[in-house]
Design a protein around this motif. Structure first.
Motif, short mmCIF file in Angstrom:
data_model
loop_
_atom_site.label_atom_id
_atom_site.label_comp_id
_atom_site.label_asym_id
_atom_site.label_seq_id
_atom_site.Cartn_x
_atom_site.Cartn_y
_atom_site.Cartn_z
N SER A 193 0.82 -1.20 0.00
CA SER A 193 0.00 0.00 0.00
C SER A 193 0.86 1.25 0.00
CB SER A 193 -0.90 0.02 1.25
OG SER A 193 -1.78 -1.08 1.27
N LEU A 194 0.31 2.30 -0.54
CA LEU A 194 0.89 3.64 -0.48
C LEU A 194 -0.26 4.63 -0.35
CD1 LEU A 194 3.61 3.73 -3.31
CD2 LEU A 194 4.03 3.87 -0.85
N ARG A 195 0.04 5.76 0.27
CA ARG A 195 -0.93 6.85 0.29
C ARG A 195 -0.29 8.08 -0.32
NH1 ARG A 195 -4.09 10.08 5.14
NH2 ARG A 195 -2.01 10.98 5.46
N LEU A 196 -0.89 8.55 -1.38
CA LEU A 196 -0.44 9.78 -2.01
C LEU A 196 -1.19 10.96 -1.42
CD1 LEU A 196 -0.35 8.70 -5.77
CD2 LEU A 196 1.39 8.40 -3.99
N SER A 197 -0.50 12.07 -1.33
CA SER A 197 -1.11 13.31 -0.87
C SER A 197 -0.91 14.39 -1.92
CB SER A 197 -0.48 13.77 0.45
OG SER A 197 -0.65 12.81 1.46
N CYS A 198 -1.83 15.31 -1.98
CA CYS A 198 -1.72 16.46 -2.87
C CYS A 198 -2.15 17.69 -2.08
CB CYS A 198 -2.57 16.28 -4.11
SG CYS A 198 -2.62 17.73 -5.20
N ALA A 199 -1.20 18.52 -1.76
CA ALA A 199 -1.48 19.74 -1.03
C ALA A 199 -1.69 20.88 -2.01
CB ALA A 199 -0.32 20.06 -0.09
N THR A 200 -2.68 21.70 -1.72
CA THR A 200 -2.98 22.80 -2.62
C THR A 200 -2.77 24.14 -1.94
OG1 THR A 200 -5.30 23.03 -2.00
CG2 THR A 200 -4.78 21.39 -3.67
N SER A 201 -2.48 25.15 -2.74
CA SER A 201 -2.34 26.50 -2.23
C SER A 201 -3.69 27.19 -2.26
CB SER A 201 -1.35 27.28 -3.10
OG SER A 201 -1.87 27.41 -4.41
N GLY A 202 -3.75 28.34 -1.62
CA GLY A 202 -4.96 29.15 -1.70
C GLY A 202 -5.99 28.78 -0.66
N ARG A 203 -7.09 29.54 -0.69
CA ARG A 203 -8.13 29.36 0.32
C ARG A 203 -9.43 28.87 -0.29
NH1 ARG A 203 -7.98 35.30 2.66
NH2 ARG A 203 -7.73 35.70 0.45
N THR A 204 -9.34 28.32 -1.49
CA THR A 204 -10.55 27.94 -2.19
C THR A 204 -10.65 26.44 -2.43
OG1 THR A 204 -9.41 28.30 -4.30
CG2 THR A 204 -10.67 30.14 -3.38
N PHE A 205 -10.00 25.66 -1.59
CA PHE A 205 -9.93 24.22 -1.83
C PHE A 205 -11.31 23.59 -1.89
CE2 PHE A 205 -7.96 20.18 -2.02
CZ PHE A 205 -8.68 19.31 -1.21
N SER A 206 -12.23 24.06 -1.04
CA SER A 206 -13.56 23.47 -1.01
C SER A 206 -14.32 23.69 -2.31
CB SER A 206 -14.36 24.02 0.16
OG SER A 206 -14.50 25.43 0.05
N SER A 207 -13.86 24.61 -3.13
CA SER A 207 -14.48 24.89 -4.42
C SER A 207 -13.88 24.08 -5.56
CB SER A 207 -14.34 26.38 -4.77
OG SER A 207 -14.90 27.19 -3.76
N LEU A 208 -12.90 23.27 -5.23
CA LEU A 208 -12.16 22.53 -6.24
C LEU A 208 -12.61 21.09 -6.33
CD1 LEU A 208 -8.54 23.77 -5.48
CD2 LEU A 208 -9.94 24.42 -7.45
N THR A 209 -12.87 20.65 -7.53
CA THR A 209 -12.96 19.22 -7.80
C THR A 209 -11.54 18.73 -8.03
OG1 THR A 209 -15.20 19.18 -8.69
CG2 THR A 209 -13.67 17.53 -9.54
N MET A 210 -11.20 17.65 -7.33
CA MET A 210 -9.83 17.16 -7.38
C MET A 210 -9.78 15.78 -8.04
SD MET A 210 -8.27 19.62 -5.92
CE MET A 210 -6.65 18.86 -5.85
N GLY A 211 -8.76 15.60 -8.85
CA GLY A 211 -8.62 14.33 -9.53
C GLY A 211 -7.20 13.80 -9.42
N TRP A 212 -7.10 12.50 -9.57
CA TRP A 212 -5.80 11.82 -9.69
C TRP A 212 -5.75 11.15 -11.07
CZ3 TRP A 212 -1.69 12.27 -6.58
CH2 TRP A 212 -1.90 12.70 -5.25
#
Length: 124
Positions: A17-36
């Motif tokens: 197993s592995l867990r990938l993380s993706c940290a984002t800048s800014g204050r609008t993360f809740s408005s973002l659809t995120m994909g891998w």
């Protein structure tokens, strides 16, 4: 602008197993659809999973269903990809992507922002 920084890649044995993380800048993360997405050597970049900005609905490519889980922590501005039961064919560079307010699309062209990628290698 949104900056994305992936981490968590590495070398793992098949079945691990592995867990990938993706940290984002800014204050609008809740408005973002995120994909891998991922790209194996000699192949096109392909969709893996996404989580929608509202309600956090998720979807996955068939090949990872039941093994991978995408999740998000809006307080930490971070999206995760938990990868279990890894197979050699999961070896690829994994990219985090983001789009504002959109659906959890599986199309590369729908995402506006991309990270630099993190390498995942699965040894058989």
């Amino acid at each position: 602008q949104v900056q994305l920084v992936e981490s968590g890649g590495g070398l793992v044995q098949a079945g691990g197993s592995l867990r990938l993380s993706c940290a984002t800048s800014g204050r609008t993360f809740s408005s973002l659809t995120m994909g891998w997405f991922r790209q194996a050597p000699g192949k096109e970049r392909e969709f893996v999973a996404a989580t929608r900005w509202s309600f956090g609905s998720t979807n996955y490519v068939d090949s990872v269903k039941g093994r991978f889980t995408i999740s998000r922590d809006n307080a930490k501005n971070t999206v995760y990809l938990q990868m279990n039961s890894l197979k050699p064919e999961d070896k690829a560079v994994y990219y985090c992507a983001a789009r504002y307010y959109g659906s959890n699309s599986d199309q590369l062209r729908d995402y506006e922002y991309w990270g630099q990628g993190t390498q995942v290698t699965v040894a058989s």
